[in-house]
Scaffold this motif. Structure first.
Motif, mmCIF file in Angstrom:
data_model
loop_
_atom_site.group_PDB
_atom_site.id
_atom_site.type_symbol
_atom_site.label_atom_id
_atom_site.label_comp_id
_atom_site.label_asym_id
_atom_site.label_seq_id
_atom_site.Cartn_x
_atom_site.Cartn_y
_atom_site.Cartn_z
ATOM 1 N N UNK A 195 0.844 -1.188 0.000
ATOM 2 C CA UNK A 195 0.000 0.000 0.000
ATOM 3 C C UNK A 195 0.883 1.243 0.000
ATOM 4 N N UNK A 196 0.448 2.258 -0.712
ATOM 5 C CA UNK A 196 1.190 3.519 -0.735
ATOM 6 C C UNK A 196 0.945 4.262 0.571
ATOM 7 N N UNK A 197 2.051 4.710 1.203
ATOM 8 C CA UNK A 197 1.958 5.332 2.520
ATOM 9 C C UNK A 197 2.103 6.848 2.482
ATOM 10 N N UNK A 198 2.985 7.356 1.610
ATOM 11 C CA UNK A 198 3.279 8.785 1.650
ATOM 12 C C UNK A 198 4.148 9.155 0.453
ATOM 13 N N UNK A 199 4.419 10.461 0.336
ATOM 14 C CA UNK A 199 5.348 10.982 -0.664
ATOM 15 C C UNK A 199 6.319 11.926 0.027
ATOM 16 N N UNK A 200 7.536 12.011 -0.507
ATOM 17 C CA UNK A 200 8.563 12.860 0.087
ATOM 18 C C UNK A 200 9.391 13.490 -1.025
ATOM 19 N N UNK A 201 9.714 14.771 -0.890
ATOM 20 C CA UNK A 201 10.526 15.475 -1.871
ATOM 21 C C UNK A 201 12.006 15.184 -1.645
ATOM 22 N N UNK A 202 12.723 14.941 -2.728
ATOM 23 C CA UNK A 202 14.177 14.762 -2.656
ATOM 24 C C UNK A 202 14.751 14.949 -4.056
ATOM 25 N N UNK A 203 16.048 15.210 -4.104
ATOM 26 C CA UNK A 203 16.751 15.409 -5.368
ATOM 27 C C UNK A 203 17.943 14.473 -5.421
ATOM 28 N N UNK A 204 18.219 13.923 -6.585
ATOM 29 C CA UNK A 204 19.428 13.129 -6.759
ATOM 30 C C UNK A 204 20.647 14.018 -6.529
ATOM 31 N N UNK A 205 21.656 13.463 -5.827
ATOM 32 C CA UNK A 205 22.906 14.206 -5.584
ATOM 33 C C UNK A 205 24.078 13.454 -6.181
ATOM 34 N N UNK A 206 24.963 14.167 -6.912
ATOM 35 C CA UNK A 206 24.787 15.542 -7.358
ATOM 36 C C UNK A 206 23.535 15.684 -8.220
ATOM 37 N N UNK A 207 23.010 16.886 -8.261
ATOM 38 C CA UNK A 207 21.749 17.145 -8.940
ATOM 39 C C UNK A 207 21.908 16.931 -10.444
ATOM 40 N N UNK A 208 21.099 16.023 -11.003
ATOM 41 C CA UNK A 208 21.136 15.741 -12.432
ATOM 42 C C UNK A 208 20.204 16.641 -13.222
#
Length: 224
Positions: A195-208
């Protein structure tokens, strides 16, 4: 802000050689990840793209050394584990598709009793080991999921991007009934045991500089 340390200090030879096989003119740097105490050996934020000929670009696409980036889903899961250590505290944890080892390191810092990095790529396991040393944690290493003993928690970040990998969702449940999956490429998947629980913001590092849709990481959990 991304913190970059001296790139010339004790670069692990096996990792540098593996990187040069794909991107000959690049090197590795120790970089501290945002909103975590974790440091990793990663490709520089700016590398010499003007020197990348067609053959090098082909190598990057066909033989991507995934461990040279901290992918958005891995970063999001690492941050979440550090925010919610009760998910792994005192438990035996398996990090599937470990890549750089960021999730495994976060689990250990969050208080896990044992953490096993599982990846079929021996260079990824070498990266996990080097990054574990950077963060002064002890991890265990496994190159075959199907030799894993039962664990308390299984974590998997950025492994569902290929539809062919979906069968792992069933195989995970043979190792534990407590599975967490994080993925920025999959918004929803239809599986009766997750089941889907949540969403979270993040960026690949280093930023692509990826499309913003890939900066939103979805978290799924196995049903009890």
């Amino acid at each position: 802000m991304l913190h970059v340390e001296n790139p010339s200090v004790n670069i692990p030879n096996v990792l540098q050689a593996a990187l040069h096989n794909v991107i000959p003119n690049s090197t590795l740097m120790v970089q501290q990840l945002p909103k975590t105490p974790i440091k990793l050996w990663l490709i520089p934020p700016v590398f010499p793209t003007e020197r990348l000929d067609d053959e090098v670009i082909r190598q990057i696409w066909e033989n991507t050394p995934y461990w040279i980036f901290c992918w958005a889903s891995g970063l999001a899961m690492a941050q979440w584990l550090l925010e919610h250590p009760e998910q792994v505290q005192g438990k035996t944890v398996l990090d599937f598709g470990s890549g750089s080892g960021v999730v495994a390191i976060a689990a250990k810092l969050a208080g896990a009793k044992r953490v096993i990095c599982c990846d079929i790529d021996p260079i990824s396991l070498a990266a996990c080991h080097a990054n574990a040393q950077l963060n002064a944690v002890e991890l265990e290493y496994l190159d075959d999921l199907y030799r894993a003993e039962p664990v308390d928690v299984l974590l998997a970040a950025d492994v569902l991007y290929d539809q062919c990998n979906r069968f792992f969702l069933d195989d995970f449940l043979k190792i534990t009934q407590n599975v967490w999956v994080a993925d920025s490429r999959v918004r929803h998947f239809d599986h009766p045991n997750y089941v889907k629980m949540m969403e979270k913001q993040a960026t690949t590092w280093p930023d692509l500089d990826e499309a913003k849709e890939f900066n939103l990481v979805s978290f799924y959990r196995s049903l009890p």
